[in-house]
Design a protein around this motif. Sequence first.
Motif, PDB file in Angstrom:
ATOM      1  N   GLU A 198       0.827  -1.206   0.000  1.00  6.42           N
ATOM      2  CA  GLU A 198       0.000   0.000   0.000  1.00  6.42           C
ATOM      3  C   GLU A 198       0.862   1.258   0.000  1.00  6.42           C
ATOM      4  O   GLU A 198       0.610   2.196  -0.774  1.00  6.42           O
ATOM      5  CB  GLU A 198      -0.905  -0.019   1.232  1.00  6.42           C
ATOM      6  N   THR A 199       1.891   1.280   0.851  1.00  8.84           N
ATOM      7  CA  THR A 199       2.772   2.447   0.915  1.00  8.84           C
ATOM      8  C   THR A 199       3.572   2.610  -0.367  1.00  8.84           C
ATOM      9  O   THR A 199       3.810   3.725  -0.824  1.00  8.84           O
ATOM     10  CB  THR A 199       3.729   2.327   2.114  1.00  8.84           C
ATOM     11  N   SER A 200       4.002   1.492  -0.956  1.00  8.31           N
ATOM     12  CA  SER A 200       4.764   1.544  -2.201  1.00  8.31           C
ATOM     13  C   SER A 200       3.975   2.220  -3.313  1.00  8.31           C
ATOM     14  O   SER A 200       4.529   2.958  -4.129  1.00  8.31           O
ATOM     15  CB  SER A 200       5.152   0.130  -2.638  1.00  8.31           C
ATOM     16  N   ILE A 201       2.686   1.985  -3.312  1.00  8.88           N
ATOM     17  CA  ILE A 201       1.839   2.544  -4.366  1.00  8.88           C
ATOM     18  C   ILE A 201       1.429   3.983  -4.050  1.00  8.88           C
ATOM     19  O   ILE A 201       1.453   4.855  -4.926  1.00  8.88           O
ATOM     20  CB  ILE A 201       0.596   1.658  -4.562  1.00  8.88           C
ATOM     21  N   MET A 202       1.079   4.246  -2.787  1.00  9.90           N
ATOM     22  CA  MET A 202       0.505   5.537  -2.424  1.00  9.90           C
ATOM     23  C   MET A 202       1.565   6.579  -2.058  1.00  9.90           C
ATOM     24  O   MET A 202       1.401   7.766  -2.379  1.00  9.90           O
ATOM     25  CB  MET A 202      -0.461   5.357  -1.241  1.00  9.90           C
ATOM     26  N   ASP A 203       2.637   6.165  -1.387  1.00  7.29           N
ATOM     27  CA  ASP A 203       3.613   7.142  -0.898  1.00  7.29           C
ATOM     28  C   ASP A 203       4.979   6.474  -0.757  1.00  7.29           C
ATOM     29  O   ASP A 203       5.435   6.189   0.344  1.00  7.29           O
ATOM     30  CB  ASP A 203       3.156   7.714   0.451  1.00  7.29           C
ATOM     31  N   SER A 204       5.632   6.201  -1.874  1.00  3.02           N
ATOM     32  CA  SER A 204       6.874   5.439  -1.852  1.00  3.02           C
ATOM     33  C   SER A 204       7.989   6.178  -1.117  1.00  3.02           C
ATOM     34  O   SER A 204       8.912   5.557  -0.591  1.00  3.02           O
ATOM     35  CB  SER A 204       7.322   5.126  -3.281  1.00  3.02           C
ATOM     36  N   SER A 205       7.917   7.500  -1.033  1.00  3.04           N
ATOM     37  CA  SER A 205       8.972   8.251  -0.352  1.00  3.04           C
ATOM     38  C   SER A 205       8.989   7.970   1.153  1.00  3.04           C
ATOM     39  O   SER A 205       9.991   8.195   1.822  1.00  3.04           O
ATOM     40  CB  SER A 205       8.776   9.756  -0.586  1.00  3.04           C
ATOM     41  N   ASN A 206       7.875   7.457   1.665  1.00  2.18           N
ATOM     42  CA  ASN A 206       7.768   7.178   3.097  1.00  2.18           C
ATOM     43  C   ASN A 206       7.973   5.705   3.414  1.00  2.18           C
ATOM     44  O   ASN A 206       7.791   5.277   4.553  1.00  2.18           O
ATOM     45  CB  ASN A 206       6.377   7.620   3.590  1.00  2.18           C
ATOM     46  N   LEU A 207       8.369   4.929   2.411  1.00  4.10           N
ATOM     47  CA  LEU A 207       8.428   3.478   2.571  1.00  4.10           C
ATOM     48  C   LEU A 207       9.436   3.048   3.631  1.00  4.10           C
ATOM     49  O   LEU A 207       9.154   2.182   4.456  1.00  4.10           O
ATOM     50  CB  LEU A 207       8.770   2.819   1.232  1.00  4.10           C
ATOM     51  N   SER A 208      10.611   3.658   3.622  1.00  4.15           N
ATOM     52  CA  SER A 208      11.657   3.264   4.570  1.00  4.15           C
ATOM     53  C   SER A 208      11.184   3.450   6.016  1.00  4.15           C
ATOM     54  O   SER A 208      11.386   2.574   6.868  1.00  4.15           O
ATOM     55  CB  SER A 208      12.930   4.071   4.330  1.00  4.15           C
TER      56      SER A 208
END
Length: 640
Positions: A521-531
């Motif tokens: 979900e994060t990869s698709i919606m907000d990849s900059s916050n993935l880490s």
Amino acid sequence: MVDTEDEQINTDKTPQYYPSLSVAVFVCWVVPVIIIAALSRFAVDTSQSSVPLSVQDSPKPTIPTPAPTSKPNESKPQNVVKRGPLTAEKGPSGLPTVLANKPTSYVEIVESIGRKRVDWGDVTMDPVGLYEQSYPNLKSSDNSRVSQAEQKEKSDDEPNEETIEPEPPRGASSDVVRQQHLRDIATLRESYKANGDDLYKAIALAEALRLFDVQYHDGGSVQKEALDTFHAAINMAKARREEMISQGHETSFVEGSQRDETYGEMLLDYGSRSIDGVLCALYTSLGKTYFMANMFERAVESYRSALEIDPLYLDALSSRGSSNIILGDYSAAAADLSAVMHNDSSRRFQDVFTGLARILQAKESSVPEGWGPMIAILRDLMPLLEMELSSAMEETKTVLLQSLNRLYHVLFVYHDVKTKQTDLAWESLTKSYEYKMSAIEPFNFDFEQQKVETTKQIFHKGFFPEGVGSSSSAPIFIIGFVRSGSTLLERLLDSHPQIVGTGENSVFNGQLDHIRNKIVETSIMDSSNLSAVIEKLADGVVTEMLQRWRMVARVDQDYSPSKMVDKMLTNYYNVGFIHMLFPNALILHVAREPMDTLLSAYKHEFPSGSLDYTSSFKSLAELYHSYRNLMVCRSLNQSV
């Protein structure tokens, strides 16, 4: 990763390329994660029949009491394995040359393992070369390991499986039954929240949580709530009982109830019980919840409370006996289980035979009667069950097959350890597993092979950029094949003052499906916050492990051990995820001589679930091959 058997060799001398985070997200993460989510093995046993959870609004709803035999089986401590040399100096021991007098099934497993053995004396080549040398008839794109002769024999009896898409096991998020259970629990929770003084709404929620915990081993996600709700229900029931006593009312009998001569009110639903019957059932269910949480002393306390009200409440006696086996109090366990065996006229508690066999195997003097009375009962009971099976309706066949599986396994233990009649022992074990395998779906060889190959292809060095995951080094993961000595290893680690064991009910494994979904979900919606999301998810696992251990150990909430051991052995499928979430965690791979491991796994009667397939030589050999295939690839390629 620390491997106790194989040397780690890195033959890749080319510089490693680590993609940027954004490239990794879309190229190396989203699609592979979706694939592996469908292929990974979970701790949840979705093959078991569902447990209906109903929502009732009446003042005294018909809340079914748990089936008396619905309690978990326990596996015995395993032997520890010594750390082997880092360099494989020689190949495996040769196969037996004299097999003429061995059972056909034994010959089959020896030949099967022989065909699939890797020559450990030559581990200098790359993993692909090692794989192709070991299986010369296969190429990397060939997922079938069935010989042409076997394929021809198979095609004569079965349709062409190449045109059939195997249905993969369901993960937690795609398990429709599991999701319905969670929705039912949410409804019961809201109902109880709105009526906090309603005894029967508290009971409905507590039992739903307990049954969910029994069916889905997800790290004890609902155990604390179940325990709290049971305690609340018990307090309400005790208050009602005291009020009835003060008013001179009867507390152990309900006019018009169908009380059984042998079982009392045990077979009635909660709404039809007297207040004493309600308390007996609540204390027993509370004990079973403690048992699932590995809080065995408190489980025994709960069963004792039930037996103070009704000394012959067989469900509490049987369950207390099982807990005392775990605690090593064999004499007390034998007394409880023998009492159940002699009073259970309808043989509803067949697990007592398994428990008594375990005690007799470990310390025969703890059972004054010895083997005799139990074996006499089995010799009368088993033919009756087999006769009933021959004419049984489909809906009752599975129960009969499971009963015969357990009883024949007890007979196997008897001949194996008492009479020393090997032929009779083997015959009993073979019959036990024939009944067992008839009660479950056939093993899906194609899917198992596909899962392994997909895992190997996805999790490789450079699959995800460095610097991602939790900085914590607190988790220690023990992985390996079953019956390899992991339990004793965990106990040795637990003896260190700064290390604690958390058992096989893995918090990490229980949260894995949620972690995957959140990452995608994060990869698709907000990849900059993935880490940051990955680090938070990983740290959440550590926090939950600590909280669960504190609850079970009943220690000061301010105390925190340095290391916590997760002993979910089949996490060898998930080493890739472990390494990405916890790059600093220690991973201990426990290995044992293959034939010793396989024979021990085959003889052992595991709790019902995914390990059922260790009871068939062909599926057992395939499972072991899958395990070694994954671990050798990782060790040689340092892929994870």
